[in-house]
Motif scaffolding. Structure first.
Motif, short mmCIF file in Angstrom:
data_model
loop_
_atom_site.label_atom_id
_atom_site.label_comp_id
_atom_site.label_asym_id
_atom_site.label_seq_id
_atom_site.Cartn_x
_atom_site.Cartn_y
_atom_site.Cartn_z
N THR A 183 0.84 -1.20 0.00
CA THR A 183 0.00 0.00 0.00
C THR A 183 0.87 1.25 0.00
O THR A 183 0.60 2.22 -0.72
N PHE A 184 1.94 1.20 0.80
CA PHE A 184 2.85 2.33 0.86
C PHE A 184 3.48 2.58 -0.52
O PHE A 184 3.58 3.71 -1.00
N LEU A 185 3.84 1.47 -1.16
CA LEU A 185 4.47 1.57 -2.48
C LEU A 185 3.50 2.18 -3.50
O LEU A 185 3.89 3.01 -4.32
N SER A 186 2.23 1.80 -3.43
CA SER A 186 1.23 2.35 -4.35
C SER A 186 1.08 3.85 -4.15
O SER A 186 0.96 4.62 -5.11
N HIS A 187 1.08 4.27 -2.89
CA HIS A 187 0.97 5.71 -2.62
C HIS A 187 2.21 6.46 -3.08
O HIS A 187 2.13 7.56 -3.60
N LEU A 188 3.36 5.83 -2.90
CA LEU A 188 4.60 6.44 -3.36
C LEU A 188 4.56 6.58 -4.90
O LEU A 188 5.03 7.58 -5.46
N ALA A 189 3.97 5.58 -5.55
CA ALA A 189 3.84 5.63 -7.01
C ALA A 189 2.99 6.81 -7.44
O ALA A 189 3.31 7.51 -8.40
N LEU A 190 1.92 7.05 -6.70
CA LEU A 190 1.05 8.19 -7.02
C LEU A 190 1.82 9.49 -6.91
O LEU A 190 1.73 10.38 -7.77
N LEU A 191 2.64 9.57 -5.86
CA LEU A 191 3.45 10.78 -5.66
C LEU A 191 4.44 10.95 -6.81
O LEU A 191 4.60 12.04 -7.37
N MET A 192 5.08 9.87 -7.19
CA MET A 192 6.05 9.92 -8.29
C MET A 192 5.37 10.32 -9.59
O MET A 192 5.91 11.08 -10.39
N LEU A 193 4.17 9.80 -9.78
CA LEU A 193 3.41 10.12 -11.01
C LEU A 193 3.10 11.61 -11.06
O LEU A 193 3.25 12.25 -12.11
N LEU A 194 2.70 12.16 -9.93
CA LEU A 194 2.40 13.59 -9.88
C LEU A 194 3.65 14.41 -10.15
O LEU A 194 3.62 15.37 -10.92
N GLY A 502 5.93 1.42 -12.67
CA GLY A 502 6.50 0.17 -12.15
C GLY A 502 6.12 -0.04 -10.70
O GLY A 502 5.69 -1.13 -10.29
N MET A 503 6.26 1.04 -9.92
CA MET A 503 5.96 0.94 -8.50
C MET A 503 4.48 0.66 -8.27
O MET A 503 4.09 -0.12 -7.38
N ALA A 504 3.63 1.29 -9.09
CA ALA A 504 2.19 1.11 -8.93
C ALA A 504 1.81 -0.34 -9.24
O ALA A 504 1.03 -0.96 -8.51
N VAL A 505 2.40 -0.88 -10.31
CA VAL A 505 2.08 -2.26 -10.70
C VAL A 505 2.52 -3.22 -9.59
O VAL A 505 1.75 -4.07 -9.14
N VAL A 506 3.76 -3.02 -9.11
CA VAL A 506 4.27 -3.90 -8.07
C VAL A 506 3.46 -3.73 -6.79
O VAL A 506 3.04 -4.71 -6.16
N LEU A 508 0.39 -2.57 -6.32
CA LEU A 508 -0.98 -3.09 -6.39
C LEU A 508 -0.99 -4.61 -6.45
O LEU A 508 -1.85 -5.26 -5.85
N ALA A 509 -0.01 -5.17 -7.16
CA ALA A 509 0.07 -6.63 -7.25
C ALA A 509 0.30 -7.22 -5.86
O ALA A 509 -0.35 -8.21 -5.47
N ILE A 510 1.18 -6.59 -5.11
CA ILE A 510 1.46 -7.08 -3.74
C ILE A 510 0.20 -6.96 -2.89
O ILE A 510 -0.21 -7.89 -2.20
N THR A 511 -0.42 -5.76 -3.00
CA THR A 511 -1.59 -5.51 -2.15
C THR A 511 -2.72 -6.49 -2.44
O THR A 511 -3.37 -6.99 -1.54
N PHE A 512 -2.96 -6.74 -3.72
CA PHE A 512 -4.13 -7.53 -4.08
C PHE A 512 -3.87 -9.03 -4.20
O PHE A 512 -4.78 -9.83 -4.07
#
Lengths: 565, 218
Positions: A183-194, A502-506, A508-512
């Motif tokens: 979950t942390f990684l997904s949020h970090l991905a959102l930040l990186m995307l922005l 990449g971070m979002a895919v990883v 979300l994959a981990i989370t789900f």
């Protein structure tokens, strides 16, 4: 979602804490995202000030005035709120800065609880939890703690004995504890995307230049300065195979900044990288010609590349042979004049050309050809003293009385342009320049409308052979020039965006998909209780009961547990 | 139906710790966020802009130079504007010797900013050459090349048989001082006293030059 203060946080009014609470507030986040979406919609639906006008107050004002026809009295207020320039307005940029700040703070605030949960999990729970946990099971078996441990080990749990020494055995077991970072990684991905998106928007650079071979290096930026970059086209290349299929496009370019020069190859997919910029091949042109014109006094009047800019005219391609088989003419026949006909719309224009040929007995006979497009096909009429008016069919051969054979091999589209200020033009005339090809494919220039000693004349220019008009002007066709469109790009955000994806895919994959489990076990004699945490499943309790059944407990399963669903 | 479990209660674990946010003080929460922002900024600089310090390097003593007060008849700071003293500059000529604008005083000077990639510059070059040779006693044409190499500028000069002096603005500093963007050519007519009297934006046509001659050189 829960927010909490660390016990060390001070008491009383804490402005920073309020800011933090706001940034971590879900409703505030929804307002921010909703505002950004709304602003994006406004910027898409409403007409926006064109980029070149943005810096020019007069041009911008004129553009806004035109909008009054659509928006009436609302135009002024809309302009004041910068609704006609949404994506460059301070409020829009400010909104994104707040979003970034909120996502950063929110993401950072997630890290410590997650880290603590992974590194220092609560390994013992009270008896009440075994009665009230969402996922739990309770059963009787004779195996004791070691059997439970062995079972959990087989199921890839990391098991720890956390018994305190009394008669009750306590186990703490975990599987894929690290997946909590997903979950942390997904949020970090959102930040990186922005961050990536904003970097691209604000400091990205993208410009396309068309640069011809043999021309001076072209500057990339609009203003001079020490960072100015020049690109010179050494070779614009289009590879064609034996079947005339295009198999390759590339450009060999020289990129210069100051005294530093880098020579490299740019293709569509593999750019030339220089000085932080990527230069991609974007287009290819081969309808340019180098022309040099000198005046009667020898002064150079024009020396440049003529860019036909894809303007063409359709002419017939002919092959004329003598009775003995000699080729008297082969190639595109340039247009020399136009019969404008009678229609005001000029849809009855007929193109004219003349073809002087020396026949076997040494006489020169001039044949004339007229053509026009009829239903998308070129209709060509040949006229001559020994043939009358004969319609030439495409692919067919027509013979004259003198034994010459005329073959109309097809229509050809040749680069053509009108030049109004060509040196050496006949008085009151503009010069039409065409670049037809000979039978062997060699291009040449054909200029009509030139001053030939008071009369309007034509000139055919072979590459490298200067020709002089009777008015004294000299013309030199330097050859056909190829050019490439190159796209110069700098996208500081692309690294971040790729990383974010990449971070979002990883994440979300981990989370789900990673089946994280955390389990507490309490064993009192033959009574074993399981209580656990498992996200994204409602059937962990059933899983626990099956584990009980596997341990040999007859009372583990509940009615319905064995159903297929 | 069981009652909901409250994390933090006696012996009750936090079932969703990764969903929890924690404020541990302004320094450790907001400060870390700021630190991350700084780190990202540093990473961006390192990855993308580290090499930007390169580029054209000016040579000491060349470029825009101070115009001595005694040489400024307007009393106002020099500016590339009609009625103001022309900003002085020292640039290298194609031969490598220095060309100083203020040293050309005594007759009119037409400072022509050009580049060989600029089509209109190529168009006006023969007319400027004619002006320079036919009115050499009353006007100096000074071509200022914008940031090209000496060899490019030399090729251009040879191509159009240019005899008037050409100077190389390698860093673009003089172009910037004269507010010349990429919209070349731009020419400034400077009076014998060093004052900008006329600005020509775009290509100087033969008609423009005839008018210039009639107005200033006759």
């Amino acid at each position: 979602m829960q927010n909490q203060s660390h016990p060390r946080a001070g008491q009383g009014f804490e402005p920073w804490r309020l800011v933090w609470a706001l940034f971590c507030n879900v409703k505030f986040a929804l307002v921010l995202v909703g505002s950004a979406v709304g602003a994006g919609l406004i910027g898409t639906v409403l007409p926006q000030v064109p980029a070149p006008m943005r810096q020019n107050a007069a041009a911008r004002s004129a553009w806004i005035e035109l909008r009054r026809g659509d928006f009436g009295v609302l135009t002024g207020p809309m302009d004041r709120f910068e609704l006609f320039d949404v994506f460059h307005s301070p409020w829009f940029n400010g909104l994104w800065l707040v979003i970034i700040a909120a996502v950063t703070v929110s993401t950072v605030s997630r890290f410590m609880p997650t880290w603590r949960s992974v590194q220092r999990p609560q390994k013992r729970v009270g008896p009440a939890y075994f009665e009230r946990a969402h996922h739990r099971a309770s059963f009787h078996h004779e195996g004791g703690g070691d059997v439970v441990k062995a079972l959990l080990g087989r199921r890839r749990y990391h098991v720890e004995d956390v018994s305190t020494g009394d008669e009750t055995a306590m186990l703490f077991a975990e599987r894929y504890a690290w997946s909590q970072y997903g979950t942390f990684l997904s949020h970090l991905a959102l930040l990186m995307l922005l961050i990536g998106g904003l970097l691209t928007f604000f400091i990205g650079f993208d410009k396309t230049l068309i640069i011809a071979e043999s021309t001076p290096a072209a500057p990339v930026f609009g203003t001079p300065g020490t960072g100015q970059i020049f690109i010179k086209m050494n070779d614009a290349y289009r590879g064609i195979d034996g079947d005339a299929n295009i198999i390759d496009y590339h450009s060999i370019i020289e990129v210069r900044r100051g005294d530093e020069v880098k020579t490299c190859k740019a293709t569509v997919n593999d750019p030339c990288r220089a000085f932080g910029y990527k230069v991609h091949q974007a287009a290819f042109f081969d309808d340019l010609a180098r022309l040099r014109v000198t005046g009667p006094d020898g002064a150079v009047l024009f020396d440049d590349v003529l860019d036909f800019e894809s303007r063409t005219t359709t002419v017939p391609r002919l092959a004329v042979r003598a009775p003995d088989g000699r080729v008297l003419f082969e190639g595109d026949l340039p247009q020399m004049a136009t019969d404008t006909g009678t229609s005001p719309s000029r849809d009855d224009d007929v193109a004219l050309s003349f073809l002087p040929l020396t026949v076997t007995d040494g006489r020169e006979i001039t044949y004339s050809l007229a053509w026009r497009l009829v239903e998308k096909r070129l209709r060509v009429v040949l006229s001559g003293p020994d043939i009358g008016d004969t319609v030439l069919g495409e692919g067919g051969t027509t013979a004259t009385q003198g034994g010459l054979s005329f073959e109309f091999t097809g229509a050809s589209s040749v680069p053509a342009m009108r030049i109004n200020d060509m040196p050496g033009a006949a008085p009151g005339e503009s010069v039409v320049v065409q670049m037809p090809r000979r039978g062997d494919g060699t291009p040449y220039l054909f200029a009509s409308g030139l001053d030939q000693g008071g009369a309007v004349g034509n000139l055919a220019l072979a590459a490298g052979e200067p020709r002089r008009t009777t008015a004294g002007y000299s013309y030199l066709f330097g050859g056909r020039v190829e050019a490439s469109g190159v796209s110069v790009k700098r996208d500081p955000g692309d690294t971040f965006i790729w990383l974010a994806v990449g971070m979002a895919v990883v994440g979300l994959a981990i989370t789900f998909y990673v089946p994280r489990r955390r389990l507490w076990v309490r064993i009192e004699g033959t009574h074993t209780s399981f209580a656990g945490v498992a996200e994204r499943t409602t059937r962990f309790g059933r899983e626990l009961r099956f584990m009980g059944a596997e341990l040999g407990a007859s009372d583990a399963l509940l009615p319905g547990d064995l159903n297929d669903d | 139906m069981t009652a909901p479990i409250e994390p933090g209660s006696e012996g009750i674990p936090d079932e969703r710790p990764q969903r929890r946010r924690e404020y541990s003080g302004s320094a450790s929460t907001l400060g870390v966020a700021a630190l991350i922002a700084l780190t990202v900024g540093a990473a961006i600089w390192f990855l993308e802009f580290r090499g930007d310090s390169g580029g054209a390097q000016g040579e000491r003593g060349f470029g825009v130079i101070q115009l001595a007060q005694a040489l400024n008849p307007t009393g106002e700071p020099p500016a590339a504007r009609e009625g103001r003293a022309a900003p002085d500059f020292r640039l290298k000529s194609l031969r490598g010797d220095p060309v100083v604008l203020s040293a050309l005083r005594g007759k009119y000077t037409l400072v022509n900013f050009w580049a060989s990639w600029c089509g209109p510059c190529r168009g006006e070059a023969p007319d400027l050459e004619a002006l320079a040779t036919q009115h050499a006693a009353r006007i100096t044409v000074l071509g200022v090349n914008q940031q090209e190499t000496a060899s490019d500028a030399r090729s251009f000069a040879e191509q159009f048989s240019i005899s008037y002096p050409l100077a190389l603005d390698t860093t673009g500093e003089v172009s910037e001082a004269y507010r010349v963007g990429r919209g070349l050519p731009v020419s400034f007519l400077v009076s014998p006293e060093g004052v900008v009297v006329k600005t020509f934006l775009g290509r100087l046509t033969a008609a423009d030059i005839e008018k210039l001659v009639a107005e200033y050189l006759s």
